[in-house]
Design an enzyme around this catalytic site. Structure first.
Site, PDB file in Angstrom:
ATOM      1  N   HIS A   1      -3.243   7.233   2.487  1.00 11.22           N
ATOM      2  CA  HIS A   1      -3.699   5.853   2.047  1.00 11.22           C
ATOM      3  C   HIS A   1      -5.008   5.585   2.709  1.00 11.22           C
ATOM      4  O   HIS A   1      -5.225   5.746   4.154  1.00 11.22           O
ATOM      5  CB  HIS A   1      -2.693   4.883   2.645  1.00 11.22           C
ATOM      6  CG  HIS A   1      -3.136   3.409   2.261  1.00 11.22           C
ATOM      7  ND1 HIS A   1      -3.460   3.047   0.978  1.00 11.22           N
ATOM      8  CD2 HIS A   1      -3.009   2.239   3.082  1.00 11.22           C
ATOM      9  CE1 HIS A   1      -3.884   1.706   1.264  1.00 11.22           C
ATOM     10  NE2 HIS A   1      -3.599   1.315   2.442  1.00 11.22           N
TER      11      HIS A   1
ATOM     12  N   ASN B   1     -10.067  -0.350   0.032  1.00 13.70           N
ATOM     13  CA  ASN B   1      -8.547   0.000   0.068  1.00 13.70           C
ATOM     14  C   ASN B   1      -8.123  -0.524  -1.370  1.00 13.70           C
ATOM     15  O   ASN B   1      -8.304  -1.876  -1.322  1.00 13.70           O
ATOM     16  CB  ASN B   1      -8.125  -0.732   1.389  1.00 13.70           C
ATOM     17  CG  ASN B   1      -6.419  -0.955   1.344  1.00 13.70           C
ATOM     18  OD1 ASN B   1      -5.835  -0.489   0.398  1.00 13.70           O
ATOM     19  ND2 ASN B   1      -5.921  -1.332   2.407  1.00 13.70           N
TER      20      ASN B   1
ATOM     21  N   CYS C   1       0.680  -1.280  -0.126  1.00 14.31           N
ATOM     22  CA  CYS C   1       0.040  -0.014  -0.008  1.00 14.31           C
ATOM     23  C   CYS C   1       0.980   1.220  -0.116  1.00 14.31           C
ATOM     24  O   CYS C   1       0.433   2.219  -0.395  1.00 14.31           O
ATOM     25  CB  CYS C   1      -0.907  -0.059   1.190  1.00 14.31           C
ATOM     26  SG  CYS C   1      -1.858  -1.430   1.216  1.00 14.31           S
TER      27      CYS C   1
HETATM   28  N1  COA Z   1     -18.106  -8.429   9.599  1.00 19.32           N
HETATM   29  C1  COA Z   1     -18.576  -8.820  10.699  1.00 19.32           C
HETATM   30  N2  COA Z   1     -17.582  -8.965  12.017  1.00 19.32           N
HETATM   31  C2  COA Z   1     -16.134  -9.167  11.454  1.00 19.32           C
HETATM   32  C3  COA Z   1     -15.746  -9.068  10.171  1.00 19.32           C
HETATM   33  C4  COA Z   1     -16.874  -8.529   9.091  1.00 19.32           C
HETATM   34  N3  COA Z   1     -16.526  -8.179   8.014  1.00 19.32           N
HETATM   35  N4  COA Z   1     -14.516  -9.160  10.245  1.00 19.32           N
HETATM   36  C5  COA Z   1     -14.289  -9.598  11.710  1.00 19.32           C
HETATM   37  N5  COA Z   1     -15.219  -9.540  12.294  1.00 19.32           N
HETATM   38  C6  COA Z   1     -15.361  -9.856  13.672  1.00 19.32           C
HETATM   39  C7  COA Z   1     -14.012 -10.587  14.188  1.00 19.32           C
HETATM   40  O1  COA Z   1     -14.409 -12.075  13.869  1.00 19.32           O
HETATM   41  C8  COA Z   1     -14.187 -10.238  15.520  1.00 19.32           C
HETATM   42  O2  COA Z   1     -14.961 -11.150  16.228  1.00 19.32           O
HETATM   43  P1  COA Z   1     -14.746 -11.926  17.638  1.00 19.32           P
HETATM   44  O3  COA Z   1     -14.666 -10.822  18.490  1.00 19.32           O
HETATM   45  O4  COA Z   1     -16.172 -12.778  17.807  1.00 19.32           O
HETATM   46  O5  COA Z   1     -13.550 -12.656  17.359  1.00 19.32           O
HETATM   47  C9  COA Z   1     -14.780  -8.806  15.801  1.00 19.32           C
HETATM   48  O6  COA Z   1     -15.288  -8.603  14.483  1.00 19.32           O
HETATM   49  C10 COA Z   1     -13.653  -7.656  16.200  1.00 19.32           C
HETATM   50  O7  COA Z   1     -12.525  -8.113  15.166  1.00 19.32           O
HETATM   51  P2  COA Z   1     -11.340  -7.207  15.437  1.00 19.32           P
HETATM   52  O8  COA Z   1     -10.200  -7.667  14.435  1.00 19.32           O
HETATM   53  O9  COA Z   1     -10.898  -6.872  16.663  1.00 19.32           O
HETATM   54  O10 COA Z   1     -11.857  -5.862  14.703  1.00 19.32           O
HETATM   55  P3  COA Z   1     -11.148  -4.486  14.469  1.00 19.32           P
HETATM   56  O11 COA Z   1     -11.994  -3.432  15.184  1.00 19.32           O
HETATM   57  O12 COA Z   1      -9.639  -4.397  14.763  1.00 19.32           O
HETATM   58  O13 COA Z   1     -11.305  -4.210  12.994  1.00 19.32           O
HETATM   59  C11 COA Z   1      -9.909  -4.358  10.656  1.00 19.32           C
HETATM   60  C12 COA Z   1     -10.701  -5.110  11.928  1.00 19.32           C
HETATM   61  C13 COA Z   1      -9.315  -5.180  10.156  1.00 19.32           C
HETATM   62  C14 COA Z   1     -11.223  -3.374  10.223  1.00 19.32           C
HETATM   63  C15 COA Z   1      -9.145  -3.379  11.534  1.00 19.32           C
HETATM   64  O14 COA Z   1      -8.291  -4.054  12.666  1.00 19.32           O
HETATM   65  C16 COA Z   1      -8.294  -2.680  10.481  1.00 19.32           C
HETATM   66  O15 COA Z   1      -8.594  -1.979   9.768  1.00 19.32           O
HETATM   67  N6  COA Z   1      -6.940  -3.045  10.390  1.00 19.32           N
HETATM   68  C17 COA Z   1      -6.004  -2.438   9.727  1.00 19.32           C
HETATM   69  C18 COA Z   1      -5.938  -3.430   8.541  1.00 19.32           C
HETATM   70  C19 COA Z   1      -5.302  -2.824   7.373  1.00 19.32           C
HETATM   71  O16 COA Z   1      -5.362  -1.634   7.132  1.00 19.32           O
HETATM   72  N7  COA Z   1      -4.848  -3.290   6.404  1.00 19.32           N
HETATM   73  C20 COA Z   1      -4.219  -2.988   5.173  1.00 19.32           C
HETATM   74  C21 COA Z   1      -2.841  -2.244   5.457  1.00 19.32           C
HETATM   75  S1  COA Z   1      -2.479  -1.312   4.267  1.00 19.32           S
END
Ligand code: COA
Length: 316
Positions: free
Chosen positions: A242, A273, A103
């Site tokens: 980004h 993204n 990214c």
């Molecule tokens: N729909 C519903 N629930 C979802 C889900 C979806 N699409 N994706 C994950 N969950 C659930 C998980 O399974 C978890 O459930 P659990 O608590 O029962 O295990 C819960 O939601 C919370 O997950 P968590 O990972 O703590 O959520 P979060 O608030 O951290 O959000 C991201 C997840 C991926 C959106 C976030 O961490 C993020 O954006 N991280 C950076 C990723 C990124 O930028 N990547 C590219 C880099 S350039």
């Protein structure tokens, strides 16, 4: 910029995996993303964006000295997508290579282009950020498939006495390389039936950990380009970040003491993204919407797999 026509909304995703429009919006800020059809590859979107960039800058393909394509989802492992693009454009005088910084590819690429321009080696450089990560996500994995879309953005970079990239600051931390990766298809784990059975051909991500790195890396990059040029954040009209997660950007904006809505350009809701393409697509749209004027200073700032991060301070 170029994006595929097909729009996939959160409501469409609700029918594919166990997710909801509310979860995706609240946790990421995303609503729609563009998805390529089977016949479209990185060089196709790159070509569309590049033709527009060349026309907008009044440069012919034959004038190009260099083509840099930032991508982690090129047409093939090799040869470089930049070479395929060179052929499509008829840019026969240009050298061409791909750069892999996920990214952060566009920010890395702009820094490389800046160095080529400053050294006097090249005068007309085409830089493209393109990714089609919908081709490498596991569409049964709700943790990742909701987050990505396809797109390309291109710019032509030339020498100028006042305008352009004033400063670039890049960083990397390979100790966290396994947090965001595709685990087969290279020389470490070639594509074998065993690797496919273990779903190693798909994008793997430790989202929660990356979130923390992202805030830190983006903040540090913004502060460093300002320090190195002896500017303050108040000198900057617009931050073009980004687009990985609105909450990441809220945290960065808060730490910089800025209003997210007023000082950051956001289009994550429309495209999700698009990896190396988020910044050039956002740049295109911010120019079209008149968010940047002659004389403005902007920061492009990114974060991605590698892990990599960086920023460019750009004078318009
Ligand atoms: N729909 C519903 N629930 C979802 C889900 C979806 N699409 N994706 C994950 N969950 C659930 C998980 O399974 C978890 O459930 P659990 O608590 O029962 O295990 C819960 O939601 C919370 O997950 P968590 O990972 O703590 O959520 P979060 O608030 O951290 O959000 C991201 C997840 C991926 C959106 C976030 O961490 C993020 O954006 N991280 C950076 C990723 C990124 O930028 N990547 C590219 C880099 S350039």
């Amino acid at each position: 910029m170029a994006v595929p026509d097909r729009v996939l909304t959160n409501h469409d995703l609700e029918k594919m995996v166990d997710t909801s429009d509310q979860w995706i919006r609240e946790r990421t800020g995303m609503f729609a993303r563009r998805v390529s059809d089977d016949s479209t590859a990185a060089s196709d979107l790159a070509f569309q964006a590049s033709e527009k960039a060349l026309a907008a800058s009044n440069v012919s393909a034959e004038d190009l000295d260099a083509i840099l394509v930032a991508t982690v989802s090129g047409d093939y492992s090799w040869p470089a997508t930049a070479c395929i693009l060179q052929k499509k454009l008829g840019a026969k005088n240009a050298m061409a290579f791909d750069l892999s910084a996920a990214c952060s590819g566009f920010v890395y690429g702009l820094s490389i282009a800046q160095a080529y321009i400053q050294s006097g080696q090249y005068k007309n450089i085409l830089l493209v950020g393109v990714d089609l990560l919908t081709k490498v996500v596991d569409w049964t994995d709700r943790n990742t498939c909701v987050l990505f879309g396809d797109g390309a953005g291109a710019v032509v970079i030339q020498p100028h006495e006042e305008k352009g990239v004033l400063c670039s600051e890049l960083g990397a931390d390979g100790s966290a390389a396994d947090m965001l990766c595709v685990r087969c298809g290279g020389s470490r784990v070639p594509v074998t039936q065993e690797a496919l059975d273990e779903k190693k051909q798909f994008l793997f991500m430790n989202g929660r950990e990356i979130f923390r790195y992202a805030v830190r890396g983006m903040l540090q990059s913004c502060n460093k380009v300002l320090e190195r040029t002896q500017k303050t954040i108040d000198d900057v009209s617009l931050i073009i970040p980004h687009q990985a997660n609105t909450r990441i950007l809220e945290a960065v904006a808060q730490k910089l003491g800025l209003s997210l809505k007023e000082r950051f350009y956001l289009n994550i809701e429309k495209y999700a993204n698009t990896s190396a393409a988020t910044i050039p697509i956002a740049l295109h749209e911010s120019l079209e919407e008149g968010r940047l004027k002659q004389g403005d200073l902007a920061i492009f700032v990114s974060f991605g797999g590698g892990l990599t991060w960086g920023a460019n301070l750009v004078q318009f």
